[in-house]
Design an enzyme around this catalytic site. Structure first.
Site, PDB file in Angstrom:
ATOM      1  N   PHE A 181      36.964 -10.590  98.761  1.00 13.20           N
ATOM      2  CA  PHE A 181      37.185  -8.931  99.433  1.00 13.20           C
ATOM      3  C   PHE A 181      35.929  -8.700 100.203  1.00 13.20           C
ATOM      4  O   PHE A 181      36.177  -8.450 101.364  1.00 13.20           O
ATOM      5  CB  PHE A 181      37.288  -8.219  98.066  1.00 13.20           C
ATOM      6  CG  PHE A 181      37.243  -6.937  98.494  1.00 13.20           C
ATOM      7  CD1 PHE A 181      37.774  -6.248  99.515  1.00 13.20           C
ATOM      8  CD2 PHE A 181      36.536  -6.032  97.393  1.00 13.20           C
ATOM      9  CE1 PHE A 181      37.838  -4.925  99.782  1.00 13.20           C
ATOM     10  CE2 PHE A 181      36.568  -4.554  97.762  1.00 13.20           C
ATOM     11  CZ  PHE A 181      37.417  -4.110  98.883  1.00 13.20           C
TER      12      PHE A 181
ATOM     13  N   ASP B  83      32.588 -20.832 100.259  1.00 14.16           N
ATOM     14  CA  ASP B  83      33.317 -20.243  99.129  1.00 14.16           C
ATOM     15  C   ASP B  83      33.911 -21.403  98.263  1.00 14.16           C
ATOM     16  O   ASP B  83      34.389 -22.401  98.939  1.00 14.16           O
ATOM     17  CB  ASP B  83      34.530 -19.216  99.829  1.00 14.16           C
ATOM     18  CG  ASP B  83      34.700 -18.358  98.509  1.00 14.16           C
ATOM     19  OD1 ASP B  83      35.233 -18.819  97.728  1.00 14.16           O
ATOM     20  OD2 ASP B  83      34.813 -17.196  98.904  1.00 14.16           O
TER      21      ASP B  83
ATOM     22  N   GLY C  63      38.369 -16.326  95.819  1.00 12.96           N
ATOM     23  CA  GLY C  63      38.606 -15.882  97.262  1.00 12.96           C
ATOM     24  C   GLY C  63      39.735 -16.717  97.887  1.00 12.96           C
ATOM     25  O   GLY C  63      40.291 -17.751  97.091  1.00 12.96           O
TER      26      GLY C  63
ATOM     27  N   LYS D 255      27.059 -19.260  85.731  1.00  6.88           N
ATOM     28  CA  LYS D 255      26.202 -20.214  86.545  1.00  6.88           C
ATOM     29  C   LYS D 255      25.997 -20.009  87.868  1.00  6.88           C
ATOM     30  O   LYS D 255      24.869 -19.877  88.619  1.00  6.88           O
ATOM     31  CB  LYS D 255      27.097 -21.386  86.557  1.00  6.88           C
ATOM     32  CG  LYS D 255      26.830 -22.387  85.276  1.00  6.88           C
ATOM     33  CD  LYS D 255      27.826 -23.380  85.140  1.00  6.88           C
ATOM     34  CE  LYS D 255      27.542 -24.596  86.109  1.00  6.88           C
ATOM     35  NZ  LYS D 255      28.490 -25.627  85.908  1.00  6.88           N
TER      36      LYS D 255
ATOM     37  N   GLY E 202      16.017 -21.187  97.060  1.00  2.99           N
ATOM     38  CA  GLY E 202      15.188 -22.347  97.560  1.00  2.99           C
ATOM     39  C   GLY E 202      15.815 -22.763  98.945  1.00  2.99           C
ATOM     40  O   GLY E 202      14.948 -23.016  99.727  1.00  2.99           O
TER      41      GLY E 202
ATOM     42  N   TYR F  51      28.591 -11.316  82.920  1.00  2.00           N
ATOM     43  CA  TYR F  51      28.653 -10.714  84.534  1.00  2.00           C
ATOM     44  C   TYR F  51      27.177  -9.830  84.496  1.00  2.00           C
ATOM     45  O   TYR F  51      26.276 -10.156  85.474  1.00  2.00           O
ATOM     46  CB  TYR F  51      29.895  -9.934  84.862  1.00  2.00           C
ATOM     47  CG  TYR F  51      29.857  -9.237  86.437  1.00  2.00           C
ATOM     48  CD1 TYR F  51      29.975 -10.195  87.216  1.00  2.00           C
ATOM     49  CD2 TYR F  51      29.470  -7.908  86.455  1.00  2.00           C
ATOM     50  CE1 TYR F  51      30.210  -9.693  88.687  1.00  2.00           C
ATOM     51  CE2 TYR F  51      29.694  -7.351  87.879  1.00  2.00           C
ATOM     52  CZ  TYR F  51      29.711  -8.312  88.831  1.00  2.00           C
ATOM     53  OH  TYR F  51      29.946  -7.770  90.230  1.00  2.00           O
TER      54      TYR F  51
ATOM     55  N   THR G  63      34.203  -0.442  94.701  1.00  6.05           N
ATOM     56  CA  THR G  63      34.438  -0.324  96.276  1.00  6.05           C
ATOM     57  C   THR G  63      35.916  -1.000  96.151  1.00  6.05           C
ATOM     58  O   THR G  63      36.527  -1.746  95.237  1.00  6.05           O
ATOM     59  CB  THR G  63      33.488  -1.449  96.800  1.00  6.05           C
ATOM     60  OG1 THR G  63      32.072  -1.194  96.480  1.00  6.05           O
ATOM     61  CG2 THR G  63      34.009  -1.446  98.438  1.00  6.05           C
TER      62      THR G  63
END
Ligand code: UDP
Length: 329
Positions: A13, A33, A38, A93, A104, A147, A177
């Site tokens: 989104f 992605d 997604g 993760k 990095g 989360y 949002t």
């Protein structure tokens, strides 16, 4: 040569709206992605552009991008409570291994990195409205902890690279949002209510509906993020719309907007569901000269028109079979 930006979570989104914005500003965009939450449909209109590249890759694994990079925007993560309940380990993760890989990469390219953080770092807030200086009230072992703690770790790691390595970093704390390209069945309140109205089902309010949220239209959010990236401010910044509403009132607004004859029904409140949420945006006002411009009536109308324009089968796509595991206390 125009500047080059890597956007992770590009098919999601927010990621897809960022791709549009950076293309419109003349940047070269590298989109990445893993397509777990997604959808390529969100960016397929960009594929013919020379300035646009797409990599199907999971940023929790080593990230390699050939060539120069000026900016990295890390927006890869499941973001709906139902999504991160379903894939909790991937959520942890991407917030930990993922950000380490991207930091990095940013260091090796001498690129500026902006991370998508969240109002969830405040948990179920004891301070209202929430200022950036508030440390939050998060249950690390609750269902939302996967989360919230991933995002908190992500902020800490980003700040450590900033102070220890002198990396240029930006942190945006995004509040609720909405807008076109949200997934109709991602479980979040706005698509849930509009989907129910379009299918002729009753609207499910969780708890007694007195919990509050403050909804920001996506274009306003993208503008705030764009300004933050180009600013020289490395501390976290809230971006959201302070116009707060209870979930019951919100259901009534959706009923009016859609003209549905269905009613509101009440379901159990999910565990650790925050009781209130409203951004204090004085930092964004002062540092970025930013504030939201789109009011809820305008934003909801555009979003409703988008959902109505989707093929009918999308309305009946079952992404989540049950809310029970999430709701159980
Ligand atoms: N909610 C609801 N009905 C639904 C989906 C969500 O009442 O069908 C409530 C949810 O319990 C929460 C609020 O709406 O209080 C916002 O939920 P959402 O999942 O959109 O995001 P959150 O702000 O909780 O991360």
């Amino acid at each position: 040569m125009s500047k080059r930006v890597l956007i992770t979570g590009a098919a999601g989104f927010l990621g897809s709206h960022l791709c549009d914005r950076f293309i419109a500003e003349g940047y070269r965009v590298v989109a990445m992605d893993n397509l777990i939450t997604g959808d390529l449909k969100n960016i397929e209109h960009l594929f013919h552009l020379e300035k646009f590249e797409f990599y199907h890759h999971d940023v929790s694994r080593f990230v390699h991008v050939a060539g120069d990079l000026d900016y990295i925007l890390h927006f890869a993560s499941p973001a709906s409570p139902i999504d991160y309940l379903k894939i909790p380990i991937q959520t942890l993760k991407v917030g930990s291994l993922g950000i380490h890989n991207l930091l990095g990469l940013a260091k090796s390219k001498n690129a500026r990195l902006l991370i998508a953080s969240t109002s969830e770092v405040y948990g179920d807030p004891m301070v209202h409205p929430q200022k950036e200086s508030y440390w939050g009230n998060v249950n690390p072992v609750g269902p939302r902890g996967v989360y919230d703690e991933a995002k908190r770790f992500q902020e800490a790691m980003t700040m450590a690279y900033h102070t220890y390595h002198g990396l240029e970093t930006r942190i945006v704390r995004i509040f609720n949002t909405y807008g076109p390209r949200m997934r109709l069945n991602d479980g979040r309140v706005l698509p849930a209510f509009i989907g129910q109205a379009l299918r002729g089902e009753d609207l499910t309010v969780f708890g007694d509906g007195s919990q509050t949220r403050s909804f920001c239209y996506v274009d306003d959010l993208i503008e705030g993020i764009y300004r933050l990236l180009l600013s020289d401010y490395a501390q976290p910044v809230n971006i959201g719309n302070p116009d707060e509403i209870t979930i019951s009132q919100f259901a009534e607004e959706i009923i009016k907007l859609t003209g549905t004859s269905q009613k509101v029904i009440y379901k159990p409140l999910p565990k650790d569901d925050p009781t209130q949420r409203q951004p204090d945006i004085s930092v964004a006002r002062e540092i970025l000269n930013w504030e939201p411009k789109v009011n809820r009536a305008e934003g909801l109308k555009i979003t409703y028109d988008y959902f109505k324009s989707l093929p009918e089968e999308d309305l009946y796509k079952k992404e989540h079979n049950t809310f029970e595991g999430y709701i159980k206390k």
